[in-house]
Design a protein around this motif. Structure first.
Motif, short mmCIF file in Angstrom:
data_model
loop_
_atom_site.label_atom_id
_atom_site.label_comp_id
_atom_site.label_asym_id
_atom_site.label_seq_id
_atom_site.Cartn_x
_atom_site.Cartn_y
_atom_site.Cartn_z
N ALA A 1 8.05 0.03 0.89
CA ALA A 1 6.99 -0.21 1.51
C ALA A 1 6.90 -1.49 1.77
O ALA A 1 5.86 -2.20 2.18
CB ALA A 1 5.67 0.25 0.73
N GLY A 2 7.92 -2.36 1.73
CA GLY A 2 8.11 -3.89 1.96
C GLY A 2 8.07 -4.18 3.31
O GLY A 2 8.18 -3.25 4.06
N GLY A 3 8.20 -5.40 3.66
CA GLY A 3 8.30 -6.03 4.90
C GLY A 3 9.60 -5.58 5.51
O GLY A 3 9.46 -5.47 6.81
N GLY A 4 10.77 -5.51 4.89
CA GLY A 4 11.94 -5.35 5.38
C GLY A 4 11.81 -3.83 5.82
O GLY A 4 12.42 -3.58 6.99
N ALA A 5 11.38 -3.17 5.35
CA ALA A 5 11.31 -1.52 5.58
C ALA A 5 10.32 -1.55 7.02
O ALA A 5 10.92 -0.74 7.75
CB ALA A 5 10.72 -0.65 4.37
N ALA A 6 9.42 -2.19 6.93
CA ALA A 6 8.69 -2.19 8.41
C ALA A 6 9.39 -2.88 9.29
O ALA A 6 9.36 -2.21 10.48
CB ALA A 6 7.22 -3.01 8.20
N ILE A 7 10.12 -3.76 9.25
CA ILE A 7 10.94 -4.35 10.48
C ILE A 7 12.23 -3.40 10.56
O ILE A 7 12.14 -3.30 12.11
CB ILE A 7 11.74 -5.71 9.92
CG1 ILE A 7 10.32 -6.77 9.71
CG2 ILE A 7 12.46 -6.18 10.83
CD1 ILE A 7 10.90 -7.99 9.06
N VAL A 8 12.60 -2.54 9.71
CA VAL A 8 13.47 -1.75 10.36
C VAL A 8 13.20 -0.64 10.88
O VAL A 8 13.58 -0.26 11.97
CB VAL A 8 14.30 -1.38 8.96
CG1 VAL A 8 15.14 0.07 8.99
CG2 VAL A 8 15.57 -2.19 8.26
N LEU B 1 16.95 5.79 4.97
CA LEU B 1 17.06 5.25 3.68
C LEU B 1 15.69 4.64 3.18
O LEU B 1 15.29 5.05 1.83
CB LEU B 1 18.32 4.11 3.52
CG LEU B 1 18.40 3.34 2.29
CD1 LEU B 1 18.96 4.50 1.19
CD2 LEU B 1 19.40 2.28 2.21
N ALA B 2 15.04 4.02 4.00
CA ALA B 2 13.69 3.34 3.64
C ALA B 2 12.84 4.39 3.22
O ALA B 2 12.01 4.32 2.51
CB ALA B 2 13.44 2.38 4.68
N VAL B 3 12.87 5.61 4.04
CA VAL B 3 11.75 6.61 3.75
C VAL B 3 12.31 7.20 2.45
O VAL B 3 11.29 7.51 1.78
CB VAL B 3 11.75 7.56 4.84
CG1 VAL B 3 10.94 8.61 4.72
CG2 VAL B 3 11.24 6.94 6.28
N LYS B 4 13.46 7.56 2.33
CA LYS B 4 14.09 8.46 1.04
C LYS B 4 13.73 7.63 -0.11
O LYS B 4 13.30 8.24 -1.03
CB LYS B 4 15.45 8.48 1.40
CG LYS B 4 16.06 9.53 -0.11
CD LYS B 4 17.38 10.08 0.43
CE LYS B 4 17.95 10.81 -0.68
NZ LYS B 4 17.47 11.94 -0.90
#
Length: 64
Positions: A24-31, A17-20
C-alpha cells in the motif's frame, strides 16, 4: 541477443505482485498508475471499458 519487454507486461506483472503482497506504499501506487497509463494506450482499452460499463449497468439493473 536483446530481450525486449513491453511496458504493459512489465507494469502488469509488477501490479499483480503489488496486489498479491498487499503493498500500500507510494511505490505500489506509482506502479499501478503506470500500468493503467500504458494499458490505456493499447488495444485493451476498448474491451476493458466495455466490460466495466456492462458490469455497472448490470449492477444498476439489480436494484430495479
Amino acid at each position: 541477443m536483446v530481450l525486449s519487454i513491453s511496458a504493459v507486461l512489465l507494469f502488469g506483472a509488477a501490479s499483480a505482485l503489488a496486489v498479491k503482497t498487499k503493498s500500500a506504499g507510494g511505490g505500489a501506487a506509482i506502479v499501478l498508475f503506470l500500468f493503467g497509463f500504458f494499458a490505456a494506450g493499447t488495444g485493451a482499452y476498448d474491451p476493458i471499458h466495455n466490460l466495466v460499463q456492462a458490469s455497472a449497468e448490470a449492477i444498476a439493473q439489480l436494484g430495479h
